[in-house]
Write a protein that holds these residues in place. Structure first.
Motif, mmCIF file in Angstrom:
data_model
loop_
_atom_site.group_PDB
_atom_site.id
_atom_site.type_symbol
_atom_site.label_atom_id
_atom_site.label_comp_id
_atom_site.label_asym_id
_atom_site.label_seq_id
_atom_site.Cartn_x
_atom_site.Cartn_y
_atom_site.Cartn_z
ATOM 1 N N ASN A 100 0.865 -1.447 -0.050
ATOM 2 C CA ASN A 100 0.075 0.016 -0.057
ATOM 3 C C ASN A 100 0.893 1.177 -0.067
ATOM 4 O O ASN A 100 0.473 2.202 -0.634
ATOM 5 C CB ASN A 100 -0.886 0.136 1.098
ATOM 6 N N MET A 138 0.755 4.289 -3.050
ATOM 7 C CA MET A 138 0.534 5.608 -2.666
ATOM 8 C C MET A 138 1.690 6.341 -3.176
ATOM 9 O O MET A 138 1.410 7.505 -3.440
ATOM 10 C CB MET A 138 0.271 5.751 -1.019
ATOM 11 N N THR A 139 2.812 5.782 -2.836
ATOM 12 C CA THR A 139 4.174 6.653 -3.265
ATOM 13 C C THR A 139 4.206 6.869 -4.783
ATOM 14 O O THR A 139 4.187 8.086 -5.120
ATOM 15 C CB THR A 139 5.326 6.072 -2.497
ATOM 16 N N THR A 157 1.921 6.474 -6.908
ATOM 17 C CA THR A 157 0.774 7.365 -7.142
ATOM 18 C C THR A 157 0.798 8.946 -7.056
ATOM 19 O O THR A 157 0.691 9.599 -7.840
ATOM 20 C CB THR A 157 -0.644 6.877 -6.532
ATOM 21 N N ALA A 158 1.480 9.388 -5.747
ATOM 22 C CA ALA A 158 1.622 10.686 -5.627
ATOM 23 C C ALA A 158 2.876 11.080 -6.541
ATOM 24 O O ALA A 158 2.500 12.217 -7.073
ATOM 25 C CB ALA A 158 2.038 10.905 -4.183
ATOM 26 N N PRO A 169 -5.024 3.616 -8.920
ATOM 27 C CA PRO A 169 -3.867 4.394 -8.752
ATOM 28 C C PRO A 169 -3.885 5.205 -9.675
ATOM 29 O O PRO A 169 -3.744 6.597 -9.592
ATOM 30 C CB PRO A 169 -2.633 3.613 -8.808
ATOM 31 N N CYS A 176 -6.634 7.879 -8.951
ATOM 32 C CA CYS A 176 -6.206 8.385 -8.003
ATOM 33 C C CYS A 176 -5.070 9.626 -8.361
ATOM 34 O O CYS A 176 -5.352 11.014 -7.842
ATOM 35 C CB CYS A 176 -5.581 7.771 -6.701
#
Length: 185
Positions: A4, A8-9, A11-12, A55, A58
């Protein structure tokens, strides 16, 4: 948990790269100088190819919100919303219809780019141009059909083809191995 955090990393990271790339715009159609080519969709496409649908959505959402925050919205967010819809459609088509096919990545990208160009023209005709006309942001004296055929069609074709092909080349250059080096992803 580690999976996860990596998702998230990345995706950002893809969203941030997309924001940066959105500042480098090239007007390509002299009759419509407000239509500009940028490569902001490349990181979003890469997130769809490498990480999957969620992702990518997002990253597209984060990029759209940052764009609204940084540049404001003289057009009531119509262009940003339209770009968000097209980015999500790209991820959806790629992830749910073409991902399992045995076609080469480059061919998949071309198919999606042409399909998205058609969808963009239809959405321009049905929703985007009427909204721009309603808020007074569409140039006076230009027929909707002319705008779509001479402006939106070539821009979207060039934009989605160039962004898709660039993302495919980057993906095949070893980025995929780097991102997916952890077998748990």
């Amino acid at each position: 948990m580690k999976k996860n955090i990596r998702f998230m990393t990345f995706t950002a990271l893809f969203a941030a790269l997309s924001v940066l790339l959105s500042y480098f715009e090239i007007p390509i159609i002299p009759a419509f100088p407000f239509l500009k080519l940028d490569f902001a969709e490349v990181p979003i496409i890469l997130s769809a190819v490498l990480l999957g649908f969620v992702p990518a959505v997002c990253a597209e959402g984060i990029r759209s919100l940052i764009a609204l925050f940084l540049t404001g919205t003289a057009s009531a967010g119509v262009g940003t919303a339209f770009n968000f819809v097209l980015g999500v459609l790209f991820a959806f088509i790629y992830c749910f219809f073409l991902r399992s096919k045995s076609w080469k990545l480059l061919l998949k990208m071309i198919v999606v780019a042409f399909g998205l160009t058609v969808v963009a023209c239809i959405l321009n005709f049905v929703a985007v141009v009427p909204l721009y006309k309603q808020i007074g942001m569409f140039p006076q004296g230009i027929a909707t059909e002319y705008y779509i055929l001479a402006g939106a069609l070539p821009l979207n074709l060039v934009k989605w083809l160039s962004n898709s092909l660039l993302a495919a080349l980057i993906s095949k250059s070893g980025v995929e191995r780097f991102i997916k080096k952890d077998k748990s992803i």
